[in-house]
Design an enzyme around this catalytic site. Structure first.
Site, mmCIF file in Angstrom:
data_model
loop_
_atom_site.group_PDB
_atom_site.id
_atom_site.type_symbol
_atom_site.label_atom_id
_atom_site.label_comp_id
_atom_site.label_asym_id
_atom_site.label_seq_id
_atom_site.Cartn_x
_atom_site.Cartn_y
_atom_site.Cartn_z
ATOM 1 N N HIS A 1 44.420 14.315 27.691
ATOM 2 C CA HIS A 1 45.810 14.589 27.366
ATOM 3 C C HIS A 1 45.915 15.273 26.009
ATOM 4 C CE1 HIS A 1 50.099 14.052 27.977
ATOM 5 N NE2 HIS A 1 50.213 13.593 26.738
ATOM 6 N N GLU B 1 0.840 -1.200 0.000
ATOM 7 C CA GLU B 1 0.000 0.000 0.000
ATOM 8 C C GLU B 1 0.872 1.246 0.000
ATOM 9 O OE1 GLU B 1 -2.312 1.142 3.387
ATOM 10 O OE2 GLU B 1 -1.044 0.023 4.776
ATOM 11 N N CYS C 1 55.336 14.310 24.777
ATOM 12 C CA CYS C 1 55.858 14.504 26.132
ATOM 13 C C CYS C 1 56.343 13.216 26.788
ATOM 14 C CB CYS C 1 54.800 15.159 27.022
ATOM 15 S SG CYS C 1 53.360 14.114 27.300
#
Length: 1028
Positions: A588, A201, A573
């Site tokens: 960090h 439909e 680092c």
């Protein structure tokens, strides 16, 4: 028109006459069926079965609802009905103003679709009674079979009894999908945006086609039906033409099969048509609603809905009453709905009830494979899996789990679905369904505006390798960046650039997982954070060679990318963080971003370059293009990340704190949920009962309780401190931190108010004297929390014959930084002792106090507005709705801007809202909905979802776990218990043992469960701070 159902009788010698199941309701092609014979056979074949027992139980429940509705109706006075009639008259005028007779809608419904396809494939079936399905269940029946009373959703063994010569054909969905695609190709020729109702439909807006071709709706319908017949090789369909979709669907059923009906776009014609239409012909009015309307209110036709509108508005919610009134006026949708992105995808199958575990696991594997195929076909990946079961006794059960990654793999789906099914076994099952939801936004083709920062920075067509090679961000590469619908042309030093639509978005995810992607071992490669795209080094913008040389502008400064060497060591680092530390790695990364951009701001490049040459001259709404681009990028980030980006530089901080940025953010996230938790209160060392944290606004990886418990590093307190949650309001939370004992063995503690996610806290000085922590209230101005007040109860005094009771409180205000005392008066005794959290909403604090008869009354709410007039010392006293039964279960909660009272007397659940605009003589509580929850007779209401009033949370004593109840869809999801309560179950973390103990300690008939809701708002800038 046949109403489809005869009136029931209570003749004990003919019990089938009152047995009106779905099997006995008439469908197209069943007009001449001997209905009494069908009823008798269905009754005799069903009697004693699990289905029969379930139908009897539902019938009894329906009768209970009808009696309840009759009782409520009988209590209505003529004055009440007169007042409601005024409401009806006003609503009729308002609804009539929306009537649109300018559109032409066509509803197409294929005739006995599955059966017709099978007949087309096998012409020998033509003219013979045939059904698609088997002895357990029928999917559809052809019109020859319907003459015997056979219909869809009927067990095959009953159908064979009604029609001994019935031929069964197995279901073949790939075949039906193929023919459905053929019909849809035809529909597209008339309406490219047609709405598919199902495989067989569709709704089509044929207004423009009729206008362009000069044809009527009926002529277009004839042509379309002929085209469908030709395109499919012989399938027929029926059609309805009317002014709106509701009427068109009704019309398509009138001349079935292979016919059509046209309802003229004229108000008088529509009203004549709708007034005599049986209510069951309307989509959305099912068996239960039909019986309630007919048997309780004597509403049988759509016209009766208008005539008895006052009853509908008195007894139903406004939305339901509006729907009924709209139906009675023949009003329906005429606009084409906006294309919405899919929220979930599912697959389910029904079969003969069985407890054979091997067979059930086999069925589960088939369904998982089908679901996976559908997801891959649509390019979807999801991470929330829901298992739906229907037992042999027709009980619906659901279980859900959230996966660790997005997937569409049948292996992944089956693995987790097997665990969910195993938790329910042993049980006899007749239906299994699987649903996947919470899609990966990047995989949704239905929402092309969703993307990542990679898509924003890198030109279309650039590979991921280009990004890793530090490719540049060029303004010309950002085509389609600004504006909504219009093209905006900018000129920057003769370098012409076009912007159309900003493609979102910056996503901070450590890695992006695509369906079926095989991940390499982490130790074999260097991990590059996707969130570190902001740390890429970018080349300068290149001006046209013929233009005057001007220094190029980069949106982001040049910087080296952060890389996790060997999977755990930062190359910048040297700090070592394992891959499992997702949040720590993100923090960090943000630290390096802020550090480097601050260096860039104070570096020589910023001072040596003239401002006029470093800024794009074009402005939009008083802001530079660069600022607009930056706002559009940052506003799509989670609030937690935005708070960190304020540390980048002064310009970013100023931009993020501007009202312009807030408006953009709220607009982008207006339909998003937010993180929230249900909290027990101050007496619990682990106060979080349930935590939901899977939202886009904040993007939290763990529930809120975890942030409270990990706050000691921000408060600079000893590690031995004990943290106790006290109260919350609008994203702020009040905690008491106990950290030492004094000589007299009393605890020393400090009080803090803040936001643990933003890591912002304000220490609250101790009150002038010892008093009971009570609540936290906030002031919200223009969507921002501008202030808060901490409330402590000093003492309470009962009336000494004057009928006035005293409640003394100390109040600390963030606006003054001082404690003040306040003497409040109440007409009801106040005995607050801190054993439960009060409700806090819009500056109001609500205490729940016991009634005069503590054995039968649920009590009252005592409320006071702490941001109201200073000279007002009168408390509101609001009685709770009174319903006494030893089996009643109650809770008080909030949702949105409302105080909510939920009451369960199995199987009826009622939801009441406190009317914020009530008059002194009016009803203070409004019954907003009344639903049947046929799930567990021993369940307790805990709360309502703060963002969705259709979702109620229950605690099931039978299952010993949290249950999510969707009142709109009547779905119940039993949440799996985690191995330990600290582990996350997808978006939920559930303190199973704590919640179980809390509920079992509140089983008294007059107990009202009150859990504090700690909800993060959709916007929060910073925690208000007192002066100095």
């Amino acid at each position: 028109m046949d109403e489809g159902e005869s009136s029931s009788t209570n003749n004990p010698s003919r019990p089938w006459e009152s047995y009106n199941t779905v099997f006995t309701n008439a469908k197209a092609g069943m007009e001449g069926v001997d209905k009494e014979k069908v009823q008798r056979i269905v009754y005799e074949m069903s009697k004693g079965s699990k289905y029969f027992q379930n139908e009897e139980r539902k019938e009894a429940l329906m009768k209970q609802k009808i009696e309840h509705m009759r009782d409520r109706c009988a209590k209505l006075s003529s004055s009440d009905l007169s007042n409601y009639q005024k409401v009806v008259d006003r609503r009729i005028l308002e609804l009539e103003a929306t009537r649109d007779l300018s559109r032409v809608w066509l509803h197409v419904d294929m005739d006995a679709f599955y059966a017709a396809v099978e007949t087309l494939s096998n012409p020998s079936l033509k003219g013979k009674p045939m059904a698609v399905g088997g002895l357990s269940m029928i999917s559809t029946a052809n019109y020859e079979a319907r003459k015997f009373g056979v219909r869809a959703a009927m067990p095959g063994f009953i159908a064979r009894k009604l029609c001994p010569d019935l031929i069964f054909v197995p279901v073949d969905f790939p075949k039906y999908t193929h023919y459905s695609d053929l019909t849809r190709n035809v529909f597209k020729n008339y309406d490219p945006n047609f709405i598919a109702g199902s495989l067989d439909e569709a709704y089509l807006d044929i207004t423009e086609v009729c206008r362009e071709r000069g044809l009527s709706g009926g002529e277009i319908a004839e042509e379309l039906r002929s085209s469908v017949h030709s395109e499919t090789g012989g399938l027929t369909c029926s059609a309805g033409v009317a002014a709106n979709r509701l009427l068109a669907k009704v019309c398509s059923d009138i001349n079935k099969p292979n016919g059509q009906f046209v309802l003229q776009n004229d108000r008088s014609t529509v009203m004549t048509f709708i007034s005599s239409l049986p209510i069951r012909k309307i989509g959305g009015i099912g068996k239960v609603t039909e019986h309630i309307l007919k048997d309780a209110l004597e509403i049988k036709t759509c016209g009766d809905m208008v005539l008895k509108g006052s009853l509908l508005y008195a007894l139903f919610t406004q939305s339901s009453a509006d729907f009924f009134l709209s139906v009675g006026l023949g009003l329906g949708k005429t606009d084409t709905p906006e294309v919405r992105s899919r929220k979930s995808i599912s697959s389910e199958r029904t079969f003969a009830a069985t407890g054979d575990e091997k067979l059930l696991y086999s069925k589960l594997a088939e369904i998982a494979e089908m679901l996976s195929h559908d997801m891959q076909k649509e390019g979807l990946a999801a991470r929330t899996l829901t298992l739906k079961l229907k037992t042999a006794s027709f009980e619906i059960r659901s279980r859900a789990v959230s996966l660790q990654r997005y997937t569409c793999s049948s292996e992944d789906i089956l693995k987790h679905a097997t665990k969910l099914l195993k938790a329910e076994l042993p049980v006899s099952i007749r239906l299994i369904g699987l649903r996947m939801s919470q899609f990966n936004e990047e995989a949704r083709h239905s929402d092309p505006s969703q993307g990542t920062i990679t898509k924003f920075i890198v030109q279309k067509g650039s590979s991921r390798k280009n990004l890793d090679d530090n490719d540049s961000f060029d303004l010309d590469a950002s085509k389609n960046c600004l504006g909504n619908d219009e093209m905006l042309s900018l000129s920057y030093a003769s370098h012409e650039t076009s912007y159309d639509q900003l493609k979102d978005v910056v996503e901070y995810e450590e890695q992006s997982v695509t369906p079926n992607q095989e991940c390499k071992k982490k130790e074999e490669r260097i991990q590059v954070l996707e969130g570190d795209a902001l740390l890429r080094k970018h080349k300068d913008c290149k001006a046209d060679s013929s233009a005057e040389k001007t220094e190029a502008v980069s949106v982001l400064p040049q910087m080296e990318p952060l890389v996790w060497v060997d999977g755990y060591r930062c190359n910048l680092c040297g700090i070592e963080l394992p891959p499992s530390f997702v949040e720590e790695r993100q923090e960090h990364s943000d630290f390096h971003l802020a550090q480097r951009l601050q260096n860039e701001e104070s570096g020589p490049s910023s001072s040596n370059t003239p401002t006029s040459k470093r800024r794009i001259s074009m402005e939009i709404g008083g802001r530079t293009v660069l600022e607009v681009i930056l706002v559009e990028i940052i506003a799509r980030l989670p609030l937690r990340t935005i708070a960190r980006l304020k540390l980048v530089c002064k310009q970013w901080k100023s931009l993020i704190e501007s009202s312009y940025f807030r408006c953009v953010f709220v607009s982008l996230h207006k339909n998003s949920s937010s993180s929230w938790s249900l909290m027990f209160g101050a007496e619990y060392p682990h106060p979080e009962a349930i935590g939901f944290h899977g939202c886009q606004t904040w993007d939290l990886q763990k529930p809120l309780g975890s942030y409270i418990m990990s706050s000691q590093r921000y408060l600079n307190l000893p590690t031995s401190s004990n943290y106790f949650y006290v109260a919350s309001s609008n994203g702020l939370v009040w905690i008491n931190v106990f950290f030492t004992r004094t000589d007299n063995m009393a605890y020393n503690y400090k009080s803090f108010v803040g936001n643990p996610v933003l890591e912002q806290w304000v220490e609250i000085p101790p009150p002038p004297q010892q008093c009971i922590p009570t609540g936290l209230v906030t002031r919200v101005e223009n969507g921002i929390v501008s202030g808060f007040k901490v409330v402590r109860t000093s003492r309470t005094e009962r009336s000494r014959g004057m009928g006035v009771h005293e409640w003394r409180v100390y109040v600390y205000s963030s606006e003054t930084g001082l404690w003040t005392t306040k003497r409040l008066l109440s007409s009801h005794p106040v005995n607050y002792n801190g054993s439960y959290p009060p409700l806090s909403l819009n500056g109001m604090l609500y205490l729940r106090e016991r009634g005069s008869d503590a054995t039968t009354e649920p009590g009252v709410l005592v409320g006071y507005d702490f941001y109201g007039p200073e000279d007002d010392d009168q408390c509101l006293v609001i009685p709770l709705p009174l319903l006494y039964s030893k089996n009643v279960r109650r809770c008080l909660t909030t949702s949105g801007e409302d105080v909510i009272y939920i009451e369960i007397l199995y199987p009826i659940l009622k939801v009441w809202k406190l009317d914020n605009n009530y008059s002194k003589r009016g009803e203070r509580w409004k019954l907003s909905r009344e639903e049947s929850i046929e799930f567990d007779a021993h369940c307790f209401p805990l709360a309502m979802n703060p963002f969705d009033t259709n979702i109620v949370y229950l605690w099931s004593q039978h299952h010993g776990s949290l249950v999510t109840c969707d009142l709109l869809r009547q779905e119940f999801i039993v949440h799996q218990e985690s191995e330990t309560w600290r582990n996350s179950e997808g978006c939920y973390r559930i303190n199973t043992s704590g919640t179980k103990g809390y509920v079992e300690g509140n089983t008294n008939a007059t107990t009202v469960i009150m859990l504090s809701q700690y909800v993060l708002p959709r916007w929060m800038d910073s925690v208000p701070r007192p002066p100095n």
